[in-house]
Design a protein around this motif. Structure first.
Motif, short mmCIF file in Angstrom:
data_model
loop_
_atom_site.label_atom_id
_atom_site.label_comp_id
_atom_site.label_asym_id
_atom_site.label_seq_id
_atom_site.Cartn_x
_atom_site.Cartn_y
_atom_site.Cartn_z
N ALA A 321 -54.69 -86.67 -9.65
CA ALA A 321 -53.65 -87.69 -9.50
C ALA A 321 -52.55 -87.03 -8.68
N LEU A 322 -52.26 -87.59 -7.50
CA LEU A 322 -51.31 -86.99 -6.57
C LEU A 322 -50.05 -87.83 -6.49
N ASP A 323 -48.92 -87.16 -6.39
CA ASP A 323 -47.63 -87.85 -6.34
C ASP A 323 -47.32 -88.46 -4.97
N GLY A 324 -48.14 -88.17 -3.98
CA GLY A 324 -47.91 -88.73 -2.65
C GLY A 324 -49.15 -88.61 -1.81
N PRO A 325 -49.13 -89.15 -0.60
CA PRO A 325 -50.26 -89.03 0.31
C PRO A 325 -50.55 -87.57 0.66
N VAL A 326 -51.79 -87.27 0.94
CA VAL A 326 -52.18 -85.90 1.31
C VAL A 326 -51.54 -85.55 2.65
N PRO A 327 -50.86 -84.40 2.75
CA PRO A 327 -50.14 -84.05 3.98
C PRO A 327 -51.05 -83.36 5.01
N SER A 385 -55.00 -91.42 -5.59
CA SER A 385 -56.09 -90.98 -6.47
C SER A 385 -57.12 -90.30 -5.58
N ALA A 386 -57.41 -89.04 -5.86
CA ALA A 386 -58.24 -88.26 -4.94
C ALA A 386 -59.24 -87.41 -5.72
N TRP A 387 -60.27 -86.99 -5.00
CA TRP A 387 -61.25 -86.07 -5.57
C TRP A 387 -61.82 -85.22 -4.44
N ALA A 388 -62.45 -84.15 -4.83
CA ALA A 388 -63.26 -83.38 -3.89
C ALA A 388 -64.45 -82.83 -4.65
N TYR A 389 -65.59 -82.82 -3.99
CA TYR A 389 -66.70 -82.09 -4.59
C TYR A 389 -67.30 -81.15 -3.56
N ARG A 420 -60.01 -72.55 -6.10
CA ARG A 420 -60.64 -72.24 -4.81
C ARG A 420 -60.81 -73.52 -3.99
N VAL A 421 -61.24 -74.59 -4.62
CA VAL A 421 -61.37 -75.86 -3.93
C VAL A 421 -60.00 -76.31 -3.41
N GLU A 422 -58.97 -76.16 -4.21
CA GLU A 422 -57.62 -76.58 -3.77
C GLU A 422 -57.12 -75.73 -2.61
N ARG A 423 -57.47 -74.46 -2.60
CA ARG A 423 -57.07 -73.63 -1.46
C ARG A 423 -57.78 -74.09 -0.18
N GLN A 424 -59.02 -74.55 -0.31
CA GLN A 424 -59.73 -75.07 0.85
C GLN A 424 -59.03 -76.33 1.37
N VAL A 425 -58.61 -77.21 0.48
CA VAL A 425 -57.88 -78.40 0.92
C VAL A 425 -56.57 -77.99 1.58
N GLU A 426 -55.89 -77.03 1.00
CA GLU A 426 -54.59 -76.58 1.51
C GLU A 426 -54.69 -76.03 2.93
N PRO A 430 -51.41 -78.40 4.37
CA PRO A 430 -50.40 -77.53 3.74
C PRO A 430 -49.43 -78.36 2.89
N GLY A 431 -49.21 -77.90 1.67
CA GLY A 431 -48.36 -78.63 0.74
C GLY A 431 -49.12 -79.51 -0.22
N PHE A 432 -50.44 -79.55 -0.08
CA PHE A 432 -51.25 -80.39 -0.97
C PHE A 432 -51.03 -80.07 -2.44
N ARG A 433 -51.03 -78.80 -2.77
CA ARG A 433 -51.00 -78.42 -4.19
C ARG A 433 -49.68 -78.80 -4.86
N ALA A 434 -48.64 -78.90 -4.07
CA ALA A 434 -47.35 -79.28 -4.65
C ALA A 434 -47.32 -80.74 -5.09
N LEU A 435 -48.28 -81.53 -4.65
CA LEU A 435 -48.32 -82.96 -4.98
C LEU A 435 -49.12 -83.26 -6.24
N ILE A 436 -49.77 -82.24 -6.81
CA ILE A 436 -50.70 -82.50 -7.91
C ILE A 436 -49.92 -82.80 -9.19
N ARG A 437 -50.11 -84.02 -9.69
CA ARG A 437 -49.53 -84.42 -10.96
C ARG A 437 -50.45 -84.02 -12.12
N ALA A 438 -51.75 -84.19 -11.91
CA ALA A 438 -52.75 -83.83 -12.93
C ALA A 438 -54.08 -83.64 -12.24
N ARG A 439 -54.93 -82.83 -12.86
CA ARG A 439 -56.27 -82.66 -12.32
C ARG A 439 -57.28 -82.59 -13.45
#
Length: 541
Positions: A321-327, A385-389, A420-426, A430-439
């Protein structure tokens, strides 16, 4: 006593049950999980205000499937939603290949990588348009598809014959090199090939990548409005409107066989459900032949072949659950429903090679889903609302990321891999991880616990490799839903044509059961497929 018992309420089981009910059969569907859907479900388990799909999300094969279109699920509440763009593959330097339902937009994107690659894409699309009707008919009917196959052979000859067949059998790395001068078109093909377990160097990966790309070009990658489970809900409503019965929370632990014929199932609570005509199994191939049917009822050669059955890659998934659009660094990715995350074709090859060596990849190729972008009802305005696999080996011998992951997937390992998955998105946002409300982390054992057909999260019912397709699927010499046990039919993605939410294995199994019980079942099916349904709508054949 029902005419048929269907084991499993995944999309294939529900499609089979609907077609049998259309033919006038009484049908009981039995599902182990507390709710139907198999790998087509959603929930609000990450955050109550966010809808997250548990497994699959985007359904180009469903949009193209004559099986599902024939069920007219829109009359039972199903609505499709599309992101502005189908798919994007950004690179760390800011370039981005885009697949758009407008072919001019796709071509323009590829021309930014290499002048003339837009025209090359158009040529591949022209071939697709020439082959599409008969190719889809051949894909969604039992093997061998005699009538559709004959028509397809004629069209193949007109489109280039053996040269075209050679192109479609190429590894996607080679196909991309032959068709495109730049990276854009190559990345679209290769990323789509890795929607299955086909490495860039695997034979036939070019044809699969082309098929998925062209499906996206024509049909998009639509999502069910409101969540993946809306597709399941429509199938269930339709089945119940025709008198079918669904029982959830009831595990089948044995197919009852008498005198070489399936006559029902035994459930884990000690009960028995008897089937007058047929048992259809929407379960994995190893589960059917290794657990549900006693070995004494199966040929020795089948049991020997079962030892060689190959699963597709295991899966590791993270929901957010992200607080904003993916940057995204590459702006075109912001409007795509699906985003492929790998920094070039060589990184895709490296990823697949690490899995082949049974290593957990250090830079995992991720399929990233932007669900609110595709369907605004999935989360509050201004959020995502986002996911990655990504994929991992079934058996792990080492961790290419040097974090001592072993594949035990205990809570600590799950958190390390999710990071590790989040670092790949980042890398690309850049700044993706700061938007994470819950995972929420769905590791391979968790995915399997939620759907027993998904061994370690393997989503294809078995490898998509050419050695386990067509007449080799699920085992050599089969390719059809019939099994060695009379009255028992394989109705899962383990059967031809394999994985993807399109309903073909379930439909093929239902039609096979009806053929074995021609009167009055087949006549009923023909009426259901060619006349008007109960709502007064024409049913396409």
């Amino acid at each position: 006593m029902p005419d048929a018992v269907v084991i499993g309420a995944g999309p294939n089981g529900l499609v089979a049950a609907n077609l049998l009910a259309d033919a006038g059969w009484s049908v009981d569907v039995v599902e182990e999980q507390p709710e139907p859907g198999g790998a087509v479900r959603h929930d609000r388990g990450v955050d109550p205000r966010f809808v997250n799909d548990l497994f699959s999300s985007f359904y180009p094969l469903a949009a193209a499937s004559p099986v599902l279109s024939g069920l007219r699920l829109q009359d039972h509440g199903l609505r499709w939603s599309h992101a502005p763009r189908v798919l994007a593959h950004p690179l760390s330097d800011g370039r981005c290949a885009v697949l758009d339902r407008r072919i001019d937009a796709t071509a323009a994107s590829l021309d930014t990588f290499h002048d003339g690659d837009g025209a090359a894409w158009r040529r591949l699309h022209e071939i697709w348009e020439g082959l599409r009707p008969d190719l889809l008919d051949a894909l969604f009917t039992p093997f061998p598809p005699l009538r559709a196959g004959t028509r397809l052979a004629v069209r193949l000859r007109a489109a280039g014959g053996l040269r075209l067949a050679r192109t479609l059998l190429l590894p996607v790395r080679r196909m991309g090199a032959e068709e495109f001068g730049g990276d854009g078109g190559r990345l679209l093909l290769a990323g789509n090939a890795l929607h299955a377990d086909l490495a860039p160097e695997a034979a036939g990966s070019g044809g699969f990548g082309w098929l998925m790309s062209m499906l996206g070009q024509t049909y998009g990658f639509p999502v069910p409005a409101g969540g993946a489970g809306a597709l399941t809900d429509a199938l269930v409503r339709r089945l119940r409107s025709r008198g079918g019965t669904l029982r959830c929370g009831l595990r089948v632990d044995r197919v009852v066989v008498r005198d070489g014929r399936a006559v029902g199932v035994r459930t884990a609570d000690g009960g028995t459900l008897t089937a007058r005509r047929a048992v259809l199994a929407d379960v994995s191939v190893p589960a059917l032949y290794g657990e549900l049917v006693e070995r004494e009822h199966l040929p020795a050669q089948l049991l020997a072949d079962l030892e060689r059955f190959e699963w597709d890659f295991a899966t590791f998934k993270v929901d957010w659950a992200l607080d904003g659009p993916v940057p995204w660094r590459a702006e075109p990715a912001a409007r795509a429903g699906t985003v492929h995350l790998a920094d070039g074709l060589d990184e895709l090859t490296r990823f697949a090679a690490q899995i082949a060596m049974r290593q957990i990849p250090d830079r995992p190729f991720c399929l990233f889903g932007q669900m609110t972008t595709a369907d605004p009802a999935r989360s509050p305005h201004g959020t995502e609302s986002a996911w990655a696999y990504t994929h991992v080996p079934h058996e792990v011998v080492s961790d290419a990321g040097d974090e001592d992951l072993t594949g035990a997937w205990d809570p600590k390992e799950q958190e390390i891999m999710a990071d590790r998955v989040e670092r790949q998105v980042e890398r690309f946002a850049p700044g993706f991880r700061a938007l994470i409300r819950a995972r929420r982390v769905l590791a391979p054992p968790t995915l399997q616990a939620l759907d027993g057909n998904l061994r370690d999260g393997a989503i294809n019912g078995g490898t998509a490799g050419i050695h386990q397709q067509l007449v080799f699927r699920p085992l050599p010499g089969t390719g059809r839903p019939e099994t060695p046990v009379r009255g028992l039919f394989l109705a899962s993605a383990g059967a031809h044509p394999g994985g993807g939410v399109h309903g073909a294995p379930g439909a093929n199994a239902a039609r096979a059961a009806l053929r074995r019980n021609r009167a009055p079942g087949l006549a009923g099916l023909q009426r259901a497929l060619t006349h008007r349904d109960r709502a007064g709508h024409a049913q396409p054949t």
